[in-house]
Design a protein around this motif. Structure first.
Motif, PDB file in Angstrom:
ATOM      1  N   ASP A 110      16.534   6.393 116.252  1.00  0.00           N
ATOM      2  CA  ASP A 110      15.823   6.767 114.956  1.00  0.00           C
ATOM      3  C   ASP A 110      16.272   8.094 114.263  1.00  0.00           C
ATOM      4  OD1 ASP A 110      14.534   4.395 115.251  1.00  0.00           O
ATOM      5  OD2 ASP A 110      12.724   5.335 116.025  1.00  0.00           O
ATOM      6  N   LEU A 111      17.795   8.450 114.639  1.00  0.00           N
ATOM      7  CA  LEU A 111      18.145   9.863 114.531  1.00  0.00           C
ATOM      8  C   LEU A 111      18.156   9.775 112.873  1.00  0.00           C
ATOM      9  CD1 LEU A 111      20.714  10.102 117.235  1.00  0.00           C
ATOM     10  CD2 LEU A 111      18.451  11.076 117.181  1.00  0.00           C
ATOM     11  N   THR A 112      17.878  11.109 112.592  1.00  0.00           N
ATOM     12  CA  THR A 112      17.994  11.317 111.170  1.00  0.00           C
ATOM     13  C   THR A 112      18.758  12.557 111.132  1.00  0.00           C
ATOM     14  OG1 THR A 112      15.901  12.733 111.267  1.00  0.00           O
ATOM     15  CG2 THR A 112      15.766  10.300 110.708  1.00  0.00           C
ATOM     16  N   TYR A 113      19.165  13.186 109.802  1.00  0.00           N
ATOM     17  CA  TYR A 113      19.800  14.607 109.619  1.00  0.00           C
ATOM     18  C   TYR A 113      18.862  15.532 110.335  1.00  0.00           C
ATOM     19  CZ  TYR A 113      21.627  18.280 107.062  1.00  0.00           C
ATOM     20  OH  TYR A 113      22.360  19.441 106.679  1.00  0.00           O
ATOM     21  N   GLU A 114      17.693  15.585 110.254  1.00  0.00           N
ATOM     22  CA  GLU A 114      16.710  16.633 110.785  1.00  0.00           C
ATOM     23  C   GLU A 114      16.798  16.656 112.263  1.00  0.00           C
ATOM     24  OE1 GLU A 114      12.116  18.420 110.918  1.00  0.00           O
ATOM     25  OE2 GLU A 114      12.617  16.397 109.854  1.00  0.00           O
ATOM     26  N   LYS A 115      16.848  15.385 112.963  1.00  0.00           N
ATOM     27  CA  LYS A 115      16.893  15.473 114.327  1.00  0.00           C
ATOM     28  C   LYS A 115      18.217  15.692 114.841  1.00  0.00           C
ATOM     29  CE  LYS A 115      13.240  11.742 114.469  1.00  0.00           C
ATOM     30  NZ  LYS A 115      12.955  10.468 114.547  1.00  0.00           N
ATOM     31  N   ILE A 116      19.190  15.314 114.229  1.00  0.00           N
ATOM     32  CA  ILE A 116      20.527  15.759 114.618  1.00  0.00           C
ATOM     33  C   ILE A 116      20.605  17.207 114.627  1.00  0.00           C
ATOM     34  CG2 ILE A 116      22.978  16.012 114.058  1.00  0.00           C
ATOM     35  CD1 ILE A 116      22.271  13.389 115.211  1.00  0.00           C
ATOM     36  N   GLY A 117      20.002  17.772 113.655  1.00  0.00           N
ATOM     37  CA  GLY A 117      20.047  19.257 113.304  1.00  0.00           C
ATOM     38  C   GLY A 117      19.058  19.842 114.634  1.00  0.00           C
ATOM     39  N   ASN A 118      18.255  19.459 115.108  1.00  0.00           N
ATOM     40  CA  ASN A 118      17.294  19.618 116.159  1.00  0.00           C
ATOM     41  C   ASN A 118      18.107  19.414 117.446  1.00  0.00           C
ATOM     42  OD1 ASN A 118      15.082  20.352 114.628  1.00  0.00           O
ATOM     43  ND2 ASN A 118      14.153  18.557 114.934  1.00  0.00           N
ATOM     44  N   LEU A 119      18.662  18.417 117.445  1.00  0.00           N
ATOM     45  CA  LEU A 119      19.599  18.371 118.861  1.00  0.00           C
ATOM     46  C   LEU A 119      20.614  19.252 118.817  1.00  0.00           C
ATOM     47  CD1 LEU A 119      20.024  16.517 121.111  1.00  0.00           C
ATOM     48  CD2 LEU A 119      21.401  14.892 119.864  1.00  0.00           C
ATOM     49  N   LEU A 120      21.433  19.900 117.952  1.00  0.00           N
ATOM     50  CA  LEU A 120      22.363  20.740 117.616  1.00  0.00           C
ATOM     51  C   LEU A 120      21.819  21.823 118.274  1.00  0.00           C
ATOM     52  CD1 LEU A 120      24.539  20.355 114.421  1.00  0.00           C
ATOM     53  CD2 LEU A 120      25.261  20.474 117.045  1.00  0.00           C
ATOM     54  N   GLN A 121      20.470  22.438 117.971  1.00  0.00           N
ATOM     55  CA  GLN A 121      19.769  23.529 118.556  1.00  0.00           C
ATOM     56  C   GLN A 121      19.828  23.270 120.141  1.00  0.00           C
ATOM     57  OE1 GLN A 121      16.550  25.252 116.247  1.00  0.00           O
ATOM     58  NE2 GLN A 121      16.656  23.423 115.049  1.00  0.00           N
ATOM     59  N   VAL A 122      19.322  22.485 120.420  1.00  0.00           N
ATOM     60  CA  VAL A 122      19.137  21.921 121.950  1.00  0.00           C
ATOM     61  C   VAL A 122      20.742  22.214 122.691  1.00  0.00           C
ATOM     62  CG1 VAL A 122      18.756  20.296 123.474  1.00  0.00           C
ATOM     63  CG2 VAL A 122      17.163  20.547 121.602  1.00  0.00           C
ATOM     64  N   TYR A 123      21.453  21.726 122.146  1.00  0.00           N
ATOM     65  CA  TYR A 123      22.957  21.529 122.532  1.00  0.00           C
ATOM     66  C   TYR A 123      23.205  23.272 122.741  1.00  0.00           C
ATOM     67  CZ  TYR A 123      24.607  16.890 122.117  1.00  0.00           C
ATOM     68  OH  TYR A 123      24.990  15.270 122.221  1.00  0.00           O
ATOM     69  N   CYS A 124      23.179  23.836 121.669  1.00  0.00           N
ATOM     70  CA  CYS A 124      23.512  25.382 121.832  1.00  0.00           C
ATOM     71  C   CYS A 124      22.998  26.205 122.873  1.00  0.00           C
ATOM     72  CB  CYS A 124      23.379  25.962 120.252  1.00  0.00           C
ATOM     73  SG  CYS A 124      24.299  25.528 118.934  1.00  0.00           S
ATOM     74  N   LYS A 125      21.579  25.544 122.923  1.00  0.00           N
ATOM     75  CA  LYS A 125      20.740  26.333 124.104  1.00  0.00           C
ATOM     76  C   LYS A 125      21.421  26.028 125.502  1.00  0.00           C
ATOM     77  CE  LYS A 125      16.705  27.114 121.615  1.00  0.00           C
ATOM     78  NZ  LYS A 125      15.024  26.533 121.335  1.00  0.00           N
ATOM     79  N   VAL A 126      21.591  24.597 125.663  1.00  0.00           N
ATOM     80  CA  VAL A 126      22.018  24.032 126.708  1.00  0.00           C
ATOM     81  C   VAL A 126      23.294  24.629 127.267  1.00  0.00           C
ATOM     82  CG1 VAL A 126      22.907  21.920 127.944  1.00  0.00           C
ATOM     83  CG2 VAL A 126      20.421  22.065 126.878  1.00  0.00           C
TER      84      VAL A 126
END
Length: 175
Positions: A110-126
């Motif tokens: 159920d990915l959305t534009y907002e969730k992809i943005g959140n996932l990018l933030q997670v990626y940057c931290k990881v």
């Protein structure tokens, strides 16, 4: 629970590390490393950060690849997915040439534009954590193919024809 995602190229990690703000990540990154299908993103599950568990997920992800080359991975945890508002679905077995690991497959749903943005933030931290960004070089990838074959766990029939040929070259060179 931990989730392993293979990046399209090892250099993708540097794109994440070098960004000053996740909002400035170029759109090509999204098309290469966050390409979705039916609003889902495929990952491989690991029970822990223990090397044995992570290696299983990495091996499953590697043997879906389209080439035998160096590969970079990101490992995200269930807490980060919960923060990002992303639901997982383990019901669809994965397609991997490493028999026995298909059940480690999970879809981020159920990915959305907002969730992809959140996932990018997670990626940057990881990407700042070397334990969460393992890299497998080409020689190690070849060893994994040979090991899977020796364990009678190699099912190349599920792969694209050009990858089947690459794996056969690896196996022939090991004889």
């Amino acid at each position: 629970m931990y989730y392993v995602r293979k990046l399209s190229k090892p250099s993708s990690l540097f794109k994440l590390r070098d960004t000053d703000n996740f909002r400035n990540i170029q759109a090509d990154f999204l098309g290469q490393d966050l390409r979705t299908s039916s609003n889902t993103l495929s990952v491989w599950r690991s029970e822990s950060l223990d090397k044995k568990d992570i290696d299983k997920a990495i091996n499953a992800a590697l043997l879906v690849s389209s080439q035998v080359n160096a590969s970079q991975f990101l490992i995200i945890d269930s807490d980060a997915l919960e923060w990002a508002g992303i639901r997982t679905d383990d019901t669809e077995p994965g397609i991997t040439a490493y028999s026995g690991l298909e059940g480690l497959h999970t879809n981020l749903c159920d990915l959305t534009y907002e969730k992809i943005g959140n996932l990018l933030q997670v990626y940057c931290k990881v990407c700042e954590d070397s334990q969460r960004t393992p890299k497998i070089d080409k020689e190690r990838f070849k060893q994994i193919i040979i090991m899977a074959n020796n364990e009678n766990c190699l099912n190349v029939g599920v792969l694209q024809e050009h990858m089947q040929k690459e794996i056969q070259k690896v196996l022939n060179s090991a004889e």
